[in-house]
Design an enzyme around this catalytic site. Structure first.
Site, PDB file in Angstrom:
ATOM      1  N   GLU A  27      32.292  32.069  82.233  1.00 12.16           N
ATOM      2  CA  GLU A  27      32.862  32.113  83.417  1.00 12.16           C
ATOM      3  C   GLU A  27      33.033  32.781  84.740  1.00 12.16           C
ATOM      4  O   GLU A  27      33.141  31.966  85.731  1.00 12.16           O
ATOM      5  CB  GLU A  27      34.203  32.635  82.952  1.00 12.16           C
ATOM      6  CG  GLU A  27      34.649  32.039  81.880  1.00 12.16           C
ATOM      7  CD  GLU A  27      36.196  32.953  81.020  1.00 12.16           C
ATOM      8  OE1 GLU A  27      36.948  33.070  81.396  1.00 12.16           O
ATOM      9  OE2 GLU A  27      36.110  33.096  79.986  1.00 12.16           O
ATOM     10  N   ASP A  77      38.082  35.907  73.878  1.00 13.57           N
ATOM     11  CA  ASP A  77      38.927  35.805  73.388  1.00 13.57           C
ATOM     12  C   ASP A  77      39.821  34.121  73.921  1.00 13.57           C
ATOM     13  O   ASP A  77      38.766  32.996  73.344  1.00 13.57           O
ATOM     14  CB  ASP A  77      39.904  36.538  74.090  1.00 13.57           C
ATOM     15  CG  ASP A  77      39.940  36.057  75.979  1.00 13.57           C
ATOM     16  OD1 ASP A  77      39.022  34.955  75.999  1.00 13.57           O
ATOM     17  OD2 ASP A  77      40.269  36.907  76.597  1.00 13.57           O
ATOM     18  N   GLU A 115      41.813  32.408  75.337  1.00 16.81           N
ATOM     19  CA  GLU A 115      41.534  31.380  77.060  1.00 16.81           C
ATOM     20  C   GLU A 115      40.046  31.210  76.729  1.00 16.81           C
ATOM     21  O   GLU A 115      39.637  30.193  77.295  1.00 16.81           O
ATOM     22  CB  GLU A 115      41.528  32.529  78.074  1.00 16.81           C
ATOM     23  CG  GLU A 115      42.096  32.237  79.369  1.00 16.81           C
ATOM     24  CD  GLU A 115      43.925  31.621  78.860  1.00 16.81           C
ATOM     25  OE1 GLU A 115      43.951  30.360  79.898  1.00 16.81           O
ATOM     26  OE2 GLU A 115      43.928  31.976  78.334  1.00 16.81           O
ATOM     27  N   TYR A 171      34.613  44.417  76.127  1.00 16.77           N
ATOM     28  CA  TYR A 171      35.522  43.635  76.928  1.00 16.77           C
ATOM     29  C   TYR A 171      36.875  44.000  76.276  1.00 16.77           C
ATOM     30  O   TYR A 171      37.454  44.984  75.900  1.00 16.77           O
ATOM     31  CB  TYR A 171      35.997  42.312  75.836  1.00 16.77           C
ATOM     32  CG  TYR A 171      36.202  41.030  76.486  1.00 16.77           C
ATOM     33  CD1 TYR A 171      35.795  40.879  77.691  1.00 16.77           C
ATOM     34  CD2 TYR A 171      37.384  40.608  75.444  1.00 16.77           C
ATOM     35  CE1 TYR A 171      36.823  39.844  77.904  1.00 16.77           C
ATOM     36  CE2 TYR A 171      38.342  39.557  76.300  1.00 16.77           C
ATOM     37  CZ  TYR A 171      37.296  39.006  77.421  1.00 16.77           C
ATOM     38  OH  TYR A 171      38.778  37.545  78.356  1.00 16.77           O
ATOM     39  N   ARG A 213      39.968  43.045  77.261  1.00 12.07           N
ATOM     40  CA  ARG A 213      40.910  42.402  76.537  1.00 12.07           C
ATOM     41  C   ARG A 213      41.237  42.542  74.773  1.00 12.07           C
ATOM     42  O   ARG A 213      40.339  41.656  74.757  1.00 12.07           O
ATOM     43  CB  ARG A 213      41.345  40.691  77.615  1.00 12.07           C
ATOM     44  CG  ARG A 213      41.617  41.255  78.552  1.00 12.07           C
ATOM     45  CD  ARG A 213      41.758  39.417  79.290  1.00 12.07           C
ATOM     46  NE  ARG A 213      42.435  39.348  80.202  1.00 12.07           N
ATOM     47  CZ  ARG A 213      41.131  39.015  81.532  1.00 12.07           C
ATOM     48  NH1 ARG A 213      40.514  39.010  81.362  1.00 12.07           N
ATOM     49  NH2 ARG A 213      41.827  39.040  83.217  1.00 12.07           N
ATOM     50  N   HIS A 251      37.162  41.996  67.779  1.00 16.18           N
ATOM     51  CA  HIS A 251      37.247  43.006  69.071  1.00 16.18           C
ATOM     52  C   HIS A 251      37.228  44.421  68.405  1.00 16.18           C
ATOM     53  O   HIS A 251      37.216  44.816  67.672  1.00 16.18           O
ATOM     54  CB  HIS A 251      38.451  42.857  70.190  1.00 16.18           C
ATOM     55  CG  HIS A 251      38.323  41.273  70.312  1.00 16.18           C
ATOM     56  ND1 HIS A 251      39.119  40.960  71.485  1.00 16.18           N
ATOM     57  CD2 HIS A 251      37.451  40.134  70.300  1.00 16.18           C
ATOM     58  CE1 HIS A 251      38.925  39.184  71.585  1.00 16.18           C
ATOM     59  NE2 HIS A 251      37.897  38.967  70.559  1.00 16.18           N
TER      60      HIS A 251
END
Length: 630
Positions: A8, A86, A88, A297, A299, A342
């Protein structure tokens, strides 16, 4: 031919390419490449007649990016999708696969929770296919937000001149407005306290009157306080003395919401700033010739730590602090919807101490990294221990309670200096001795209204109520302020604490939504919707059925509101527009009221009122990671 890897963010592509070596080219999609179109029924980009099938279009600013990705994908042996771990990120991978003509069932989805060489190489050893359940959940969320955002916003704009409404945004606004109404309706009540101060072995013991003849003591006025004061002028007996050893456990490692809350309270960071700095620490920092991701990560809603990290951290604690500082690993409570793949937010290496890399970090990066590092280490260390004493001084049926405590073992507090503690020494109490108070005083008090929400308190409230997701909190709160529904500033000139206070437009917007959409814009329904989205992600709920239930509930309310909601006319300035000749009217914006042409959007003339002129932007000294601009 090289293997192509799509991530990303541009800032981590070079790092990952270096880890993977010559056989790989790593490029960035720069986030989402496409979104719902604005055509079809009501311009929603959703086909209500065909199971809510969405129509997507490539974002205007991403057309060149997609063109370049397609050209590279055609030449590559394999295209790996390594977007964030995640929902998204899963959706972005699916959009890329769909747009680039890749096989959806192909095992080319790569996930890593930290950007370190070992983690990245290990992830590429076990790619999987795109998880379409997660994609459906994200797609459902986007469709819901599009329907509510478009339809409610259009209604509010036409009726009461409010700029927007949102599924979660409007519930957050309701919390702010409801709190303000509680404050306005609050009537202070008087109450009194009586304190007695005793001297013992050079120490002062502060006590307060708590009970009378075994019952809780309440003093509502000066006369009642005076009665107590007059009755306790003589010597006191010790009616109760209790000594206990107490332990204080460390807190669990950070998840997204607790990091935002604690960074706000302890570091003074806004949620948006916390997430921006954490993103940089996750994506990697240049340290000499190497670039390494410093945290996992950011989130996440899991407090779990990997077995390998726990083992490394325990070895570090043992070597640097000794066996007595070793604590038990606590994974925390795992809720039904916790994404346990996670981990908690943690340093990628326990050996990379904050001070050892301080020279490579900005001051803000150092503060946040240090916070995360020591919070994680503390969670694996032994509890702190205290000798606690509680004592009751009694006279004429009145009991005055006091207490003391002494830290006997610092435990996790040895490294976690964000929790302040100080000994409260009261000396050795002789139960057979009578004590005379050095001072007795009466104090008048008034009950206080509930406090307005700080950013940390509002995030905590949203989390506890199950509204929204931690990764979206900062954006939600920013939107409420940006839309001029609430201010966010200091309580007073003498206070630095910033709180949310609704504007007139915010109250008007909330009241209109509650009058017509209270069955949807409320805490319970919004939390239930989040649970539905979680079930869709787990494959136990059908997304089409969930959308149909919502539409069946929402559209009748919308039709009724369109007929019955009172329309508020613009207040006229009394001048004509210099550009088109239409009437000028007052409008509300982020910086207060301004003057605009009533012919908007055909005519875009506007000007600020003198007292509401927008301040000049302040340079942060940082460059945008997307385009390199200040």
């Amino acid at each position: 031919m090289k293997n192509l890897v799509i991530v990303e963010s541009p800032s981590k592509s070079k790092t990952i390419e270096k880890y993977l070596g010559d056989g790989f080219e790593v490029v960035s999609s720069k986030g989402h490449i496409r979104d719902l179109a604005t055509r079809g029924k009501d311009g929603l980009g959703v086909d209500f007649e065909d199971e809510f099938k969405p129509t997507y279009k490539i974002s205007k600013e991403k057309k060149d990016v997609v063109k370049e990705l397609k050209a590279k994908a055609k030449k590559a042996d394999i295209v790996y999708l390594a977007t964030d771990p995640d929902r998204e990120g899963e959706a972005i991978s699916w959009h890329l696969a769909d747009e680039l003509g890749l096989e959806i069932e192909q095992d080319n989805r790569v996930i890593f929770n930290e950007i370190t060489k070992d983690a990245v190489l290990k992830a590429f050893e076990a790619p999987r296919s795109i998880d379409m359940k997660m994609v459906k959940s994200q797609e459902t969320r986007r469709i819901l937000d599009r329907i509510i955002g478009f339809k409610l916003s259009k209604l509010l704009q036409s009726k009461i001149k409010s700029k927007s409404a949102g599924r979660v945004q409007s519930v957050a606004l309701k919390l702010i407005v409801d709190r303000e109404k509680e404050i306005d309706a609050f009537i202070p009540e008087e109450y009194w306290s009586v304190l007695a101060l005793f001297e013992n072995e050079g120490n002062v013991i502060e006590t307060s009157a708590e009970r009378y003849k075994g019952k809780k003591l309440v003093m509502s006025n000066a006369e009642e306080a005076q009665t107590v004061f007059d009755a306790v002028q003589g010597p006191f007996d010790i009616s109760k003395l209790e000594k206990k050893k107490r332990k204080r456990e460390s807190k669990l490692p950070f998840i997204t919401s607790t990091l935002q809350q604690e960074a706000s309270t302890r570091l003074g960071f806004a949620a948006k700033k916390t997430m921006r700095v954490a993103q940089k620490l996750y994506e990697g920092v240049q340290m000499g010739s190497e670039t390494e991701g410093l945290i996992s990560y950011m989130r996440t809603d899991s407090t779990r730590l990997s077995d390998s990290f726990v083992a490394d951290a325990k070895a570090y604690i043992l070597e640097n602090h000794g066996k007595k500082y070793m604590g038990k690993y606590r994974a925390g409570k795992k809720t039904e919807n916790t994404q346990d793949a996670h981990e908690a937010i943690r340093p990628t290496s326990i050996d990379r101490t904050p001070d050892s890399i301080k020279s490579y970090l900005t001051p803000d990066e150092y503060k946040l990294y240090r916070f995360i590092y020591f919070r994680t280490m503390a969670s694996l260390m032994a509890p702190s221990e205290f000798d606690a004493v509680s004592v009751v001084f009694s006279q004429n049926g009145y009991d005055f309670n006091g207490s003391g405590s002494t830290l006997t073992f610092d435990g996790y507090l040895k490294v976690y200096d964000y929790e302040k503690t100080s000994d409260k020494i009261i000396g050795t109490i002789d139960e057979k001795k009578q004590y005379k108070a050095e001072k007795i005083e009466q104090n008048q008090h008034f009950t206080q209204p509930p406090a307005r929400f700080t950013e940390a308190r509002l995030i905590k409230e949203l989390e506890e109520l199950g509204i929204g997701r931690p990764s979206t909190y900062s954006m939600i709160l920013d939107t409420i302020v940006y839309r001029a529904y609430s201010t966010f500033g200091a309580v007073s000139e003498t206070s630095k604490t910033k709180v949310f206070k609704p504007t007139e437009q915010g109250v008007l917007t909330n009241d209109a939504l509650q009058e017509h959409f209270s069955s949807i814009i409320n805490v319970n329904y919004t939390a239930e919707m989040e649970e539905e989205l979680d079930r869709i992600a787990m494959g136990t709920e059908d997304n089409v059925e969930a959308l149909q239930r919502f539409v069946d509930k929402f559209y009748p309310l919308l039709a009724e509101a369109d007929e019955t909601m009172v329309k508020i006319e613009d207040e006229k300035v009394g001048e004509k527009c210099p550009d088109c000749g239409e009437e000028l009217v007052y409008r509300n914006g982020r910086y207060g009221r301004f003057i605009a042409c009533s012919g908007f959007p055909k005519c875009k003339y506007n000007r600020a009122l003198e007292e509401n002129k927008r301040p000049e932007p302040v340079q942060t000294g940082e460059m945008c990671p997307e385009c390199g601009s200040p």
